[in-house]
Design a protein around this motif. Structure first.
Motif, PDB file in Angstrom:
ATOM      1  N   GLN A   1      21.194  41.603 -37.783  1.00 29.27           N
ATOM      2  CA  GLN A   1      21.125  41.812 -39.227  1.00 29.27           C
ATOM      3  C   GLN A   1      21.900  43.089 -39.542  1.00 29.27           C
ATOM      4  O   GLN A   1      21.588  44.159 -39.021  1.00 29.27           O
ATOM      5  CB  GLN A   1      19.697  41.939 -39.727  1.00 29.27           C
ATOM      6  CG  GLN A   1      19.649  42.090 -41.245  1.00 29.27           C
ATOM      7  CD  GLN A   1      18.242  42.213 -41.780  1.00 29.27           C
ATOM      8  OE1 GLN A   1      17.521  43.112 -41.383  1.00 29.27           O
ATOM      9  NE2 GLN A   1      17.869  41.302 -42.663  1.00 29.27           N
ATOM     10  N   LEU A   2      22.917  42.934 -40.372  1.00 29.96           N
ATOM     11  CA  LEU A   2      23.765  44.039 -40.794  1.00 29.96           C
ATOM     12  C   LEU A   2      23.507  44.279 -42.273  1.00 29.96           C
ATOM     13  O   LEU A   2      23.580  43.337 -43.067  1.00 29.96           O
ATOM     14  CB  LEU A   2      25.238  43.673 -40.560  1.00 29.96           C
ATOM     15  CG  LEU A   2      26.291  44.629 -41.085  1.00 29.96           C
ATOM     16  CD1 LEU A   2      26.208  45.979 -40.379  1.00 29.96           C
ATOM     17  CD2 LEU A   2      27.677  44.006 -40.906  1.00 29.96           C
ATOM     18  N   ILE A   3      23.200  45.522 -42.639  1.00 30.94           N
ATOM     19  CA  ILE A   3      22.967  45.874 -44.037  1.00 30.94           C
ATOM     20  C   ILE A   3      23.849  47.070 -44.365  1.00 30.94           C
ATOM     21  O   ILE A   3      23.806  48.091 -43.673  1.00 30.94           O
ATOM     22  CB  ILE A   3      21.487  46.213 -44.304  1.00 30.94           C
ATOM     23  CG1 ILE A   3      20.600  45.008 -43.962  1.00 30.94           C
ATOM     24  CG2 ILE A   3      21.288  46.644 -45.759  1.00 30.94           C
ATOM     25  CD1 ILE A   3      19.114  45.303 -44.038  1.00 30.94           C
ATOM     26  N   PHE A   4      24.657  46.917 -45.418  1.00 33.90           N
ATOM     27  CA  PHE A   4      25.515  48.032 -45.826  1.00 33.90           C
ATOM     28  C   PHE A   4      25.672  48.039 -47.335  1.00 33.90           C
ATOM     29  O   PHE A   4      25.408  47.042 -48.016  1.00 33.90           O
ATOM     30  CB  PHE A   4      26.878  47.976 -45.136  1.00 33.90           C
ATOM     31  CG  PHE A   4      27.704  46.748 -45.430  1.00 33.90           C
ATOM     32  CD1 PHE A   4      28.624  46.735 -46.463  1.00 33.90           C
ATOM     33  CD2 PHE A   4      27.561  45.600 -44.656  1.00 33.90           C
ATOM     34  CE1 PHE A   4      29.398  45.612 -46.721  1.00 33.90           C
ATOM     35  CE2 PHE A   4      28.331  44.469 -44.899  1.00 33.90           C
ATOM     36  CZ  PHE A   4      29.250  44.473 -45.931  1.00 33.90           C
ATOM     37  N   ARG A   5      26.086  49.180 -47.842  1.00 29.37           N
ATOM     38  CA  ARG A   5      26.350  49.339 -49.279  1.00 29.37           C
ATOM     39  C   ARG A   5      27.830  49.593 -49.485  1.00 29.37           C
ATOM     40  O   ARG A   5      28.449  50.319 -48.713  1.00 29.37           O
ATOM     41  CB  ARG A   5      25.526  50.488 -49.841  1.00 29.37           C
ATOM     42  CG  ARG A   5      24.061  50.160 -49.823  1.00 29.37           C
ATOM     43  CD  ARG A   5      23.247  51.193 -50.484  1.00 29.37           C
ATOM     44  NE  ARG A   5      21.856  50.724 -50.473  1.00 29.37           N
ATOM     45  CZ  ARG A   5      20.863  51.408 -50.904  1.00 29.37           C
ATOM     46  NH1 ARG A   5      21.050  52.603 -51.407  1.00 29.37           N
ATOM     47  NH2 ARG A   5      19.652  50.914 -50.860  1.00 29.37           N
ATOM     48  N   THR A   6      28.362  48.978 -50.541  1.00 26.80           N
ATOM     49  CA  THR A   6      29.785  49.098 -50.817  1.00 26.80           C
ATOM     50  C   THR A   6      30.043  49.082 -52.321  1.00 26.80           C
ATOM     51  O   THR A   6      29.248  48.530 -53.087  1.00 26.80           O
ATOM     52  CB  THR A   6      30.582  47.961 -50.134  1.00 26.80           C
ATOM     53  OG1 THR A   6      31.978  48.163 -50.351  1.00 26.80           O
ATOM     54  CG2 THR A   6      30.172  46.593 -50.656  1.00 26.80           C
ATOM     55  N   CYS A   7      31.171  49.658 -52.700  1.00 31.55           N
ATOM     56  CA  CYS A   7      31.593  49.606 -54.101  1.00 31.55           C
ATOM     57  C   CYS A   7      32.602  48.484 -54.320  1.00 31.55           C
ATOM     58  O   CYS A   7      32.977  48.183 -55.446  1.00 31.55           O
ATOM     59  CB  CYS A   7      32.203  50.946 -54.522  1.00 31.55           C
ATOM     60  SG  CYS A   7      33.626  51.427 -53.532  1.00 31.55           S
ATOM     61  N   LYS A   8      33.023  47.829 -53.225  1.00 34.84           N
ATOM     62  CA  LYS A   8      34.002  46.760 -53.315  1.00 34.84           C
ATOM     63  C   LYS A   8      33.315  45.441 -53.649  1.00 34.84           C
ATOM     64  O   LYS A   8      32.294  45.092 -53.075  1.00 34.84           O
ATOM     65  CB  LYS A   8      34.742  46.624 -51.984  1.00 34.84           C
ATOM     66  CG  LYS A   8      35.841  45.593 -52.012  1.00 34.84           C
ATOM     67  CD  LYS A   8      36.624  45.589 -50.722  1.00 34.84           C
ATOM     68  CE  LYS A   8      37.744  44.576 -50.811  1.00 34.84           C
ATOM     69  NZ  LYS A   8      38.581  44.609 -49.625  1.00 34.84           N
ATOM     70  N   GLU A   9      33.906  44.701 -54.584  1.00 37.24           N
ATOM     71  CA  GLU A   9      33.384  43.376 -54.909  1.00 37.24           C
ATOM     72  C   GLU A   9      33.860  42.416 -53.828  1.00 37.24           C
ATOM     73  O   GLU A   9      35.058  42.228 -53.623  1.00 37.24           O
ATOM     74  CB  GLU A   9      33.896  42.926 -56.279  1.00 37.24           C
ATOM     75  CG  GLU A   9      33.255  41.653 -56.758  1.00 37.24           C
ATOM     76  CD  GLU A   9      33.649  41.324 -58.188  1.00 37.24           C
ATOM     77  OE1 GLU A   9      33.838  40.135 -58.464  1.00 37.24           O
ATOM     78  OE2 GLU A   9      33.780  42.245 -59.004  1.00 37.24           O
ATOM     79  N   LEU A  10      32.922  41.821 -53.115  1.00 35.97           N
ATOM     80  CA  LEU A  10      33.253  40.958 -51.988  1.00 35.97           C
ATOM     81  C   LEU A  10      33.147  39.496 -52.367  1.00 35.97           C
ATOM     82  O   LEU A  10      32.203  39.084 -53.022  1.00 35.97           O
ATOM     83  CB  LEU A  10      32.314  41.247 -50.811  1.00 35.97           C
ATOM     84  CG  LEU A  10      32.363  42.664 -50.253  1.00 35.97           C
ATOM     85  CD1 LEU A  10      31.323  42.827 -49.159  1.00 35.97           C
ATOM     86  CD2 LEU A  10      33.748  42.999 -49.739  1.00 35.97           C
ATOM     87  N   ASP A  11      34.122  38.714 -51.938  1.00 37.18           N
ATOM     88  CA  ASP A  11      34.114  37.269 -52.145  1.00 37.18           C
ATOM     89  C   ASP A  11      33.374  36.654 -50.964  1.00 37.18           C
ATOM     90  O   ASP A  11      33.829  36.719 -49.835  1.00 37.18           O
ATOM     91  CB  ASP A  11      35.545  36.751 -52.217  1.00 37.18           C
ATOM     92  CG  ASP A  11      35.618  35.252 -52.433  1.00 37.18           C
ATOM     93  OD1 ASP A  11      34.564  34.622 -52.683  1.00 37.18           O
ATOM     94  OD2 ASP A  11      36.734  34.702 -52.356  1.00 37.18           O
ATOM     95  N   GLU A  12      32.232  36.053 -51.224  1.00 32.64           N
ATOM     96  CA  GLU A  12      31.392  35.507 -50.162  1.00 32.64           C
ATOM     97  C   GLU A  12      31.479  33.983 -50.060  1.00 32.64           C
ATOM     98  O   GLU A  12      30.607  33.361 -49.482  1.00 32.64           O
ATOM     99  CB  GLU A  12      29.934  35.945 -50.377  1.00 32.64           C
ATOM    100  CG  GLU A  12      29.734  37.443 -50.298  1.00 32.64           C
ATOM    101  CD  GLU A  12      30.207  38.038 -48.982  1.00 32.64           C
ATOM    102  OE1 GLU A  12      29.878  37.497 -47.916  1.00 32.64           O
ATOM    103  OE2 GLU A  12      30.937  39.045 -49.031  1.00 32.64           O
ATOM    104  N   ARG A  13      32.527  33.394 -50.599  1.00 34.39           N
ATOM    105  CA  ARG A  13      32.654  31.940 -50.552  1.00 34.39           C
ATOM    106  C   ARG A  13      33.151  31.438 -49.203  1.00 34.39           C
ATOM    107  O   ARG A  13      32.883  30.315 -48.828  1.00 34.39           O
ATOM    108  CB  ARG A  13      33.585  31.455 -51.657  1.00 34.39           C
ATOM    109  CG  ARG A  13      32.975  31.641 -53.042  1.00 34.39           C
ATOM    110  CD  ARG A  13      33.925  31.222 -54.100  1.00 34.39           C
ATOM    111  NE  ARG A  13      35.012  32.217 -54.134  1.00 34.39           N
ATOM    112  CZ  ARG A  13      36.083  32.129 -54.880  1.00 34.39           C
ATOM    113  NH1 ARG A  13      36.264  31.101 -55.655  1.00 34.39           N
ATOM    114  NH2 ARG A  13      37.005  33.072 -54.866  1.00 34.39           N
TER     115      ARG A  13
END
Length: 135
Positions: free
Chosen positions: A64-76
């Protein structure tokens, strides 16, 4: 003295775009240097938890990887993640075969200006093979 194992960098690639992935041992893999990794800007450190358990007589490994980012990620698309620890070791979360990592994104819209507004990404991956590091 132990070196820190905090996750300090995260990259990802489409599962179908991994080049030269092969397992070298139970706990290590090799990936070609021409793999087109996409760097994700994160709030350091990220959290990576790797565990194993027995289910119906079979050992199952979970990351399980949990991180915070300001980048909008495409999860499709199906993505595979490479996590760099502070000690220099890279971990591979996912492969170009099923099962693929599952990503969820939580957008935070706090009612307080001082709370984090970064998106929180959680990546869950379960496999019958041990979660490897990259050599």
């Amino acid at each position: 003295m132990n070196t820190p194992r905090n996750i300090i960098a995260i990259d990802r690639v489409s599962a179908g775009a991994i080049v030269g992935l092969r397992r070298l041992s139970v706990s290590s893999v090799q990936v070609s240097s021409v793999t087109p990794w996409e760097s994700i800007p994160i709030k350091v450190p990220a959290r990576l938890t790797i565990s194993d358990k027995i289910e119906d007589g079979v050992r199952v490994y979970t990351a399980q990887l949990i991180f915070r980012t300001c980048k909008e990620l495409d999860e499709r698309e199906r993505k595979v993640y490479r996590c760099k620890a502070a000690n220099g070791r890279y971990y591979l979360i996912g492969t170009n075969d099923r099962p693929y990592p599952i990503s969820t994104v939580t957008q935070n819209h706090p009612d307080n200006m001082t709370d984090s507004q970064l998106d929180e990404v959680t990546v869950n991956y379960t496999s019958a093979a041990k979660i490897p590091y990259i050599q």
